[in-house]
Design an enzyme around this catalytic site. Structure first.
Site, short mmCIF file in Angstrom:
data_model
loop_
_atom_site.label_atom_id
_atom_site.label_comp_id
_atom_site.label_asym_id
_atom_site.label_seq_id
_atom_site.Cartn_x
_atom_site.Cartn_y
_atom_site.Cartn_z
N LEU A 85 1.38 3.08 -1.81
CA LEU A 85 1.06 4.47 -2.12
C LEU A 85 1.90 5.38 -1.23
O LEU A 85 1.93 5.21 -0.02
CB LEU A 85 -0.42 4.75 -1.91
N ASP A 118 -4.54 7.44 3.32
CA ASP A 118 -5.06 6.13 3.69
C ASP A 118 -4.10 5.46 4.68
O ASP A 118 -2.89 5.71 4.65
CB ASP A 118 -5.18 5.23 2.46
#
Length: 311
Positions: free
Chosen positions: A198, A46
């Site tokens: 993340l 992402d």
């Protein structure tokens, strides 16, 4: 002249992707630094995410599929009590809830994700529908039905928990969306949750500790390219991992020069081996990886995916 020398660069380059750009954007930057070298990444991260993004260069692209199917390891920080449209901090807040659960409920919720689970990928994802990534539809307010899939969570450890912030260490199969795990965890705890950080630290046996950043690669080019392209490529090659590491789990078989000449011309050869039928690595007497072959029950070896060693 430059392009011919670049074409002779083959291997796996481990990039530490920065936050704020897509995996494809990161790939395009690398290709530009390397003068439009043939390359492809092995599994999207992402834009919010950072960390390990293996990039196959040159002939290594023929074997990228084997890395796409590998396990991954992540460290994720999530905020409880808030749900967003994208399941991470990049989206709009759609619901705020009170965080109220005990330690036992939290531990049981985490354990419920271990093993083989059914997961629904996020609407905002790189999965394609009719050739277009789902996130492009979602940005236009068009939400395509997403099919659930089986994924496997090998380990899930709690590293930190205080107030509405949690930190987890997750090792999972390919195709797993960490945003979906966090969202589903929020639902189990009846408070909602979204990802705020993340980082991917491992893909198969490749580790983030062996990676370099885009800025480091740019510095390398600036320092050595002005001397000569050969000097730059020599320095860059030190960061490349050999192609055979992508398929090291396949059994290997040594072929003679004559046998390989038959195979590279698309012909099958009868060999003497105790190896089981299936895909095998083809190696020559100089320990050079030549590609993959397919062995049948009659010990006939056929070409499957070969490297171009005429370069």
């Amino acid at each position: 002249m430059f392009s011919n020398k670049i074409r002779n660069i083959h291997g796996i380059f481990l990039l530490d992707k920065p936050t704020g750009i897509s995996s494809n954007k990161a790939l395009q930057i690398i290709k530009k630094i390397l003068l439009s070298v043939k390359a492809g990444h092995t599994g999207s991260l992402d834009p919010l995410a950072t960390g390990l993004l293996p990039i196959c260069i040159g002939e290594a692209t023929k074997f990228s599929r084997y890395l796409l199917q590998s396990s991954k390891k992540y460290r994720v920080i999530a905020k409880l009590g808030i749900q967003t449209s994208t399941l991470d901090s990049c989206g709009k807040i759609i619901k705020i809830s009170k965080v109220c659960f005990n330690e036992l409920e939290y531990e049981l919720a985490l354990k419920s994700f271990l093993g083989k689970i059914v997961q629904k990928p996020p609407f905002y994802s790189a999965i394609k529908y009719k050739g277009v990534p789902l996130y492009k539809y979602a940005r236009k307010g068009i939400f395509i039905p997403v099919k659930s899939r089986f994924v496997k969570i090998y380990s899930l450890k709690s590293l930190y928990k205080k107030d509405n912030i949690i930190e987890l260490d997750i090792t999972c199969s390919s195709g797993t969306y960490i945003r979906s795990i966090i969202s589903d965890l929020g639902k189990l705890l009846k408070c909602g949750a979204h990802v705020i950080f993340l980082r991917r630290s491992k893909v198969s046996f490749y580790s983030i500790s062996s990676s370099i950043t885009i800025d480091q690669l740019k510095f390398l080019k600036k320092k050595y390219f002005k001397k000569s392209i050969d000097c730059f490529l020599k320095k860059f090659s030190k960061f490349l991992i050999p192609i055979h590491s992508l398929v090291s789990y396949f059994p290997k078989f040594y072929v003679s020069k004559e046998e390989f000449n038959f195979i590279k011309n698309g012909q099958s050869v009868k060999i003497f081996t105790k190896l089981s039928p299936g895909i095998i690595r083809i190696i020559n007497n100089k320990e050079i990886f030549l590609g993959l072959g397919l062995l049948n029950k009659k010990n006939v070896l056929s070409p499957y995916r070969l490297l171009n060693y005429t370069l």
